[in-house]
Enzyme design. Structure first.
Site, PDB file in Angstrom:
ATOM      1  N   ASP A  12       0.874  -1.173   0.000  1.00  0.00           N
ATOM      2  CA  ASP A  12       0.000   0.000   0.000  1.00  0.00           C
ATOM      3  C   ASP A  12       0.914   1.226   0.000  1.00  0.00           C
ATOM      4  O   ASP A  12       2.135   1.130   0.080  1.00  0.00           O
ATOM      5  CB  ASP A  12      -0.982  -0.015   1.172  1.00  0.00           C
TER       6      ASP A  12
HETATM    7  C1  BGC Z   1      -5.133   3.159   0.211  1.00  0.00           C
HETATM    8  C2  BGC Z   1      -5.262   2.199  -0.947  1.00  0.00           C
HETATM    9  C3  BGC Z   1      -5.157   2.969  -2.249  1.00  0.00           C
HETATM   10  C4  BGC Z   1      -3.826   3.697  -2.282  1.00  0.00           C
HETATM   11  C5  BGC Z   1      -3.565   4.448  -3.570  1.00  0.00           C
HETATM   12  C6  BGC Z   1      -3.914   4.056   0.092  1.00  0.00           C
HETATM   13  O1  BGC Z   1      -3.900   5.064   1.034  1.00  0.00           O
HETATM   14  O2  BGC Z   1      -5.088   2.420   1.411  1.00  0.00           O
HETATM   15  O3  BGC Z   1      -6.488   1.507  -0.846  1.00  0.00           O
HETATM   16  O4  BGC Z   1      -5.301   2.105  -3.331  1.00  0.00           O
HETATM   17  O5  BGC Z   1      -3.809   4.619  -1.211  1.00  0.00           O
HETATM   18  O6  BGC Z   1      -4.327   5.578  -3.663  1.00  0.00           O
END
Ligand code: BGC
Length: 741
Positions: A268
């Site tokens: 993530d």
């Molecule tokens: C989130 C993800 C997301 C990623 C990209 C993160 O903060 O937990 O679900 O895909 O950001 O935007």
């Protein structure tokens, strides 16, 4: 092995050869480059990305949505880097790109995998016009805590429902052939257990016993992997002491060794470097080591891999073979997407954004996601011929942006049709439609306009209140400890109630709210979640009976926040509460002090049941279930049993109903839930029509992970219920005999 399980293997035969050949030509820097994803939200960015792209130090970008910028980045990667490897272009296309479907939790309330798949197909097509070839969806974390803001993005609390819809979304995004025009790679996230964050606080710790992890939280991911999902994202959260991004048990043992996943794993956002903040590592170098050793193939938006992986390989701590495996996982996806054949996008070659089909899909999705929670004295549907006026009141009546919900980076507010506008166009020429917003937004505590709202309610035949939460109150990092209607909304309801007019609440929200303080103040409740672009027309059609509500709750509605976690598939405990053995705090007789009451699993100051159960949802038709039967009282392991019941529409309108099958495995080597959903069907019945609903259950469908962490079905007795919610009462039984394989 099912057809869907064969998919990834079928495509990878020829591709593996190409991957091998390419890998053999790559330098260590180029390999590590493939493992790095950078934020390109600044758009057309050759100046700051160009050099790294040319040197092969970037494998993927995210958050660039201008098709010309994307094409230019791809051109540099393909034409100006030594090996010409195209980019994965990622974006959070969570419930639509420009045309917005209901939030995923709302889509889950449709219990309609085909419709959910179509929503994902529309989203993929629109995103592909911007050059996006990879979405960070579906989010399939089982969520049993309405405080958690990300419950909005989830598919709810139930293993089976979430798994079926996860597969539908994967198939919708990727299509049968991810290289097809308009198909994009999906990413099942967040692996694993994120939905269990303590007290619903985002990013917090999770502690999940392995049996629960395997029987609940991992099941939708297993289903997505079997369906051929091309990537998985790790969770931000700490799982039993080892953050998911550094968790070898999750990423190697389960995902690769047991499930044979052949896609790639992305961290993530900056979650590799966060391993240090968790307290797992001392510095970024160790974080890069832990993540790579655990099996994270690509780092999102951080620079731990970029800075440290080369050195970790050179000093022998990370085996180059492990790097090769990670790079191969990523390259395989690029080949499957057909990017080596064509990485640039011609938006003209794809259907236009927000076209009729997209809007029709969004409207159908909104329509089927609305759940009618109550409807006293059949106050709904409103009859335009019998009424002369209605009052529309509330902060979410005419809020084009708010109705879209969370995660709509690219959503086009101009496509939104609000309930207020839709009601005007549906019945505006027959009825006097009056409107007072009454509150600036859902959190307002200024009630100066309440008198105006009361006045139009008094002058009208019925009041429809559009209440709930603005979109900013749910989603990532938007958890709430109090999940009542925010601001002065309950007071607004009370004031309108005093007019004596029928009061209908339409609630737009990103989570199950606690509605105890308003439920008795209103005659009917339509729960519309954040319904997306076409929420208005869908709601108008439901209010006026053009369509009948057919959504069913994908998550339990607590009476009070203190009941959380509350979900239908709980365990029985040794002292289960029943309606006969509970006591309410107000009924305690202090003149005759007692030391104990009830002695069962309930709260003294509320109830043990929810306000609205999982699977609940009313209709304008009158559905009855009768005559449950089972094809055999006893079956052997490996056999199939059929559970059937008659479903009758005793009402006078045609409508759709979601018939549900629940089972209970009475005895297990680890205790089993009191109910588990094992099947569901959405069916349309004409007035007076009676049909037989059949559910086939193979004994594998009754398998679970027991003490030794092996998935198996145990012989023994099972109960089965068929009905319209998890509170279905129509029950039958069957037995699986031992030794009959
Ligand atoms: C989130 C993800 C997301 C990623 C990209 C993160 O903060 O937990 O679900 O895909 O950001 O935007």
């Amino acid at each position: 092995m099912s057809a869907s399980q064969e998919k990834p293997k079928k495509t990878s035969e020829a591709i593996n050869e190409r991957v091998k050949a390419l890998l053999a030509r790559m330098t260590l820097t180029e390999k590590i480059g493939q493992m790095c994803q950078v934020d390109a939200s600044a758009g057309y960015a050759p100046d700051y990305l160009g050099e790294d792209l040319r040197a092969g130090r970037i494998g993927s970008v995210l958050n660039v949505v201008d098709v010309n910028a994307v094409n230019e980045l791809q051109r540099i990667a393909v034409e100006e880097s030594r090996l010409g490897i195209p980019l994965l272009v990622g974006r959070d296309v969570i419930h639509g790109f420009r045309t917005i479907m209901p939030i995923p939790l709302g889509q889950a309330a449709s219990w309609n995998p085909d419709l959910v798949a179509e929503g994902a197909r529309v989203a993929a097509l629109e995103a592909a016009t911007a050059g996006i070839n990879w979405t960070f969806a579906p989010m399939i974390d089982i969520s049993r805590d309405a405080r958690w803001g990300r419950i909005a993005e989830s598919l709810g609390e139930c293993v089976l429902l979430a798994s079926r819809l996860a597969v539908a979304m994967v198939e919708g995004f990727q299509s049968d052939d991810p290289a097809a025009r308009g198909a994009i790679a999906a990413c099942a996230k967040h692996f694993a257990g994120y939905g269990a964050v303590e007290s619903g606080r985002d990013y917090a710790t999770t502690n999940i016993p392995e049996t629960k992890l395997r029987n609940v939280y991992m099941r939708p991911f297993n289903a997505a992997v079997d369906a051929g999902v091309m990537s998985l994202m790790t969770s931000f959260s700490d799982l039993n002491g080892i953050p998911a991004t550094g968790n070898e048990f999750l990423l190697r043992q389960v995902l690769r060794d047991e499930w044979k996943f052949d896609g790639f794993v992305v961290s993530d956002w900056d979650s590799i470097r966060q391993l240090q903040i968790h307290g797992l590592t001392e510095n970024d170098r160790e974080s890069a080591f832990e993540a790579a050793a655990a099996g994270v193939d690509m780092e999102m938006a951080g620079d731990a891999y970029n800075t440290h992986l080369g050195e970790l390989v050179e000093c022998g701590r990370i085996d180059i073979n492990d790097v090769d495996v990670a790079v191969a996982n990523i390259l395989r996806a690029k080949f499957r997407l057909g990017l080596f054949e064509s990485a640039s996008t011609d938006p003209e070659a794809l259907p236009s954004i927000g076209n009729d089909h997209a809007l029709e899909t969004a409207q159908q999705a909104a329509l089927q996601s609305v759940v009618m929670l109550k409807n006293d004295n059949a106050v709904l549907p409103l009859c335009a011929e019998k009424l002369s006026s209605i009052a529309i009141i509330g902060p979410l009546s005419d809020a084009p942006y708010q109705q879209l919900g969370t995660w709509i980076f690219d959503g086009d507010t101009d496509l939104s049709i609000t309930p207020m506008h839709a009601i005007h166009s549906l019945v505006g020429h027959d009825l006097n439609v009056r409107y007072v917003r009454a509150m600036e937004h859902s959190r307002s505590k200024v009630n100066d306009a309440f008198d105006d709202a009361v006045e139009i309610a008094r002058d009208s035949d019925a009041a429809v209140l559009f209440l709930g939460e603005e979109s900013i109150l749910s989603g990532e990092a938007h958890s709430r400890a109090d999940i009542n209607l925010p601001g002065d909304q309950a007071e607004l309801v009370r004031r309108i109630r005093e007019t004596g007019k029928p009061v209908i609440a339409v609630i737009l929200a990103g989570r199950p709210l606690t509605l105890t303080n308003i439920v008795d103040q209103v005659d009917a409740i339509l729960y519309a979640w954040h319904p997306g672009s076409m929420g208005g027309p869908a709601i108008a059609d439901l209010l006026f009976g053009v369509e009948s509500p057919s959504g069913k709750l994908p998550a339990t509605f607590p009476r009070m926040v203190g009941q959380i976690p509350i979900y239908y598939s709980q365990k029985n405990s040794g002292k289960p509460a029943t309606r006969d053995n509970i006591v309410h705090i107000d009924d305690i007789d202090t003149r005759a002090p007692q030391t104990s009451f009830g002695m069962s699993a309930f709260h003294l100051d509320t109830h043990f049941t929810p306000l609205f159960a999982f699977g609940h949802g009313l209709s304008y038709a009158d559905f009855a279930y009768e005559n449950i039967r089972v094809s055999a009282d006893q079956i052997g392991l490996g056999d199939t049993v059929t559970i059937s019941a008659d479903l009758v529409n005793k009402g006078d309108v045609a409508a759709e109903e979601v018939a549900q099958l629940y089972i209970r495995d009475l005895v297990g080597n680890v205790t089993r839930p009191v109910r588990e959903l094992k099947g569901f069907k959405r069916l349309r019945l004409e007035p007076g029509q009676k049909i037989t609903v059949d559910f086939q259950l193979h004994t594998d469908d009754l398998a679970f992970y027991g003490r030794n962490m092996q998935r198996m079905t145990e012989p023994g007795e099972f109960h089965a219920w068929v009905g319209g919610s998890s509170e279905a009462q129509l029950r039958t039984e069957f037995r699986i005999a031992a030794g009959d394989q």
